[in-house]
Design a protein around this motif. Structure first.
Motif, PDB file in Angstrom:
ATOM      1  N   GLN A   1       0.830  -1.197   0.000  1.00 19.00           N
ATOM      2  CA  GLN A   1       0.000   0.000   0.000  1.00 19.00           C
ATOM      3  C   GLN A   1       0.865   1.247   0.000  1.00 19.00           C
ATOM      4  O   GLN A   1       1.952   1.277   0.575  1.00 19.00           O
ATOM      5  CB  GLN A   1      -0.897   0.027   1.249  1.00 19.00           C
ATOM      6  N   VAL A   2       0.375   2.268  -0.654  1.00 17.08           N
ATOM      7  CA  VAL A   2       1.042   3.563  -0.702  1.00 17.08           C
ATOM      8  C   VAL A   2       0.125   4.589  -0.049  1.00 17.08           C
ATOM      9  O   VAL A   2      -1.070   4.649  -0.341  1.00 17.08           O
ATOM     10  CB  VAL A   2       1.345   3.972  -2.155  1.00 17.08           C
ATOM     11  N   GLN A   3       0.698   5.385   0.829  1.00 18.73           N
ATOM     12  CA  GLN A   3      -0.053   6.475   1.451  1.00 18.73           C
ATOM     13  C   GLN A   3       0.552   7.795   0.993  1.00 18.73           C
ATOM     14  O   GLN A   3       1.771   7.915   0.835  1.00 18.73           O
ATOM     15  CB  GLN A   3       0.008   6.391   2.976  1.00 18.73           C
ATOM     16  N   SER A  25       4.526   7.220   1.236  1.00 19.02           N
ATOM     17  CA  SER A  25       5.126   6.261   2.163  1.00 19.02           C
ATOM     18  C   SER A  25       4.494   4.892   1.937  1.00 19.02           C
ATOM     19  O   SER A  25       3.451   4.771   1.298  1.00 19.02           O
ATOM     20  CB  SER A  25       4.935   6.713   3.604  1.00 19.02           C
ATOM     21  N   GLY A  26       5.145   3.885   2.497  1.00 16.88           N
ATOM     22  CA  GLY A  26       4.647   2.520   2.331  1.00 16.88           C
ATOM     23  C   GLY A  26       5.530   1.749   1.372  1.00 16.88           C
ATOM     24  O   GLY A  26       6.733   1.993   1.272  1.00 16.88           O
ATOM     25  N   SER A  27       4.924   0.839   0.649  1.00 14.69           N
ATOM     26  CA  SER A  27       5.662   0.025  -0.319  1.00 14.69           C
ATOM     27  C   SER A  27       5.722   0.783  -1.648  1.00 14.69           C
ATOM     28  O   SER A  27       4.793   0.716  -2.446  1.00 14.69           O
ATOM     29  CB  SER A  27       4.966  -1.334  -0.506  1.00 14.69           C
ATOM     30  N   ILE A  28       6.803   1.495  -1.839  1.00 18.10           N
ATOM     31  CA  ILE A  28       6.927   2.393  -2.987  1.00 18.10           C
ATOM     32  C   ILE A  28       7.645   1.699  -4.138  1.00 18.10           C
ATOM     33  O   ILE A  28       8.821   1.368  -4.011  1.00 18.10           O
ATOM     34  CB  ILE A  28       7.706   3.674  -2.612  1.00 18.10           C
ATOM     35  N   PRO A  29       6.976   1.484  -5.261  1.00 14.69           N
ATOM     36  CA  PRO A  29       7.681   0.960  -6.430  1.00 14.69           C
ATOM     37  C   PRO A  29       8.778   1.929  -6.853  1.00 14.69           C
ATOM     38  O   PRO A  29       8.574   3.146  -6.844  1.00 14.69           O
ATOM     39  CB  PRO A  29       6.588   0.867  -7.495  1.00 14.69           C
ATOM     40  N   SER A  30       9.913   1.410  -7.234  1.00 10.33           N
ATOM     41  CA  SER A  30      11.052   2.279  -7.542  1.00 10.33           C
ATOM     42  C   SER A  30      10.808   3.127  -8.790  1.00 10.33           C
ATOM     43  O   SER A  30      11.370   4.209  -8.922  1.00 10.33           O
ATOM     44  CB  SER A  30      12.316   1.442  -7.724  1.00 10.33           C
ATOM     45  N   ASN A  32       8.065   5.203 -10.782  1.00 10.59           N
ATOM     46  CA  ASN A  32       6.726   5.742 -10.605  1.00 10.59           C
ATOM     47  C   ASN A  32       6.645   7.149 -11.167  1.00 10.59           C
ATOM     48  O   ASN A  32       7.652   7.759 -11.523  1.00 10.59           O
ATOM     49  CB  ASN A  32       6.346   5.740  -9.129  1.00 10.59           C
ATOM     50  N   ASN A  76      10.795  10.250  -1.686  1.00  9.66           N
ATOM     51  CA  ASN A  76       9.497   9.947  -2.305  1.00  9.66           C
ATOM     52  C   ASN A  76       8.528  11.107  -2.136  1.00  9.66           C
ATOM     53  O   ASN A  76       7.351  10.924  -1.796  1.00  9.66           O
ATOM     54  CB  ASN A  76       8.906   8.668  -1.708  1.00  9.66           C
TER      55      ASN A  76
END
Length: 115
Positions: A1-3, A25-30, A32, A76
């Motif tokens: 999830q991304v916040q 924040s969270g699981s950020i794809p590199s 984007n 990010n």
């Protein structure tokens, strides 16, 4: 999830400047793209500006030369520097995060351009 957490909206006089920030924040794809859209009453949501991880930018024609989008990939975080603001640009500005099979919107921040 991304916040997404947006900040920087507020009241500004015509011709003034504001800077918006959006931190992901969270699981950020590199890889984007992050950007800003705005929604004005009676109009459809429109792209203001966006920037990719590699630094490629796109701007709405109406803001070219006045708005600057930048991104700190390490944090990010995307920034939108808005100069020479016009009354018609009063809107809710939404941060957007886009990656493969993932699209996320922020809650929005109100920008009011008025004297």
């Amino acid at each position: 999830q991304v916040q997404l957490v947006e900040s920087g909206g507020g009241l500004v006089q015509p011709g003034g400047s504001l800077r918006l920030s959006c931190a992901a924040s969270g699981s950020i794809p590199s890889t984007n793209t992050m950007g800003w859209y705005r929604l004005t009453p009676g109009k459809e949501r429109e792209l203001v500006a966006r920037i990719s991880t590699g630094g490629t930018t796109n701007y709405a024609d109406s803001v070219k030369g006045r708005f600057t989008i930048s991104k700190d990939n390490a944090k990010n975080t995307v920034y939108l520097q808005m100069d020479s603001l016009k009354p018609g640009e009063t809107a809710v500005y939404y941060c957007n995060f886009l990656a493969t099979r993932l699209r996320k919107w922020g809650k929005g921040t109100l920008v009011t351009v008025s004297s």
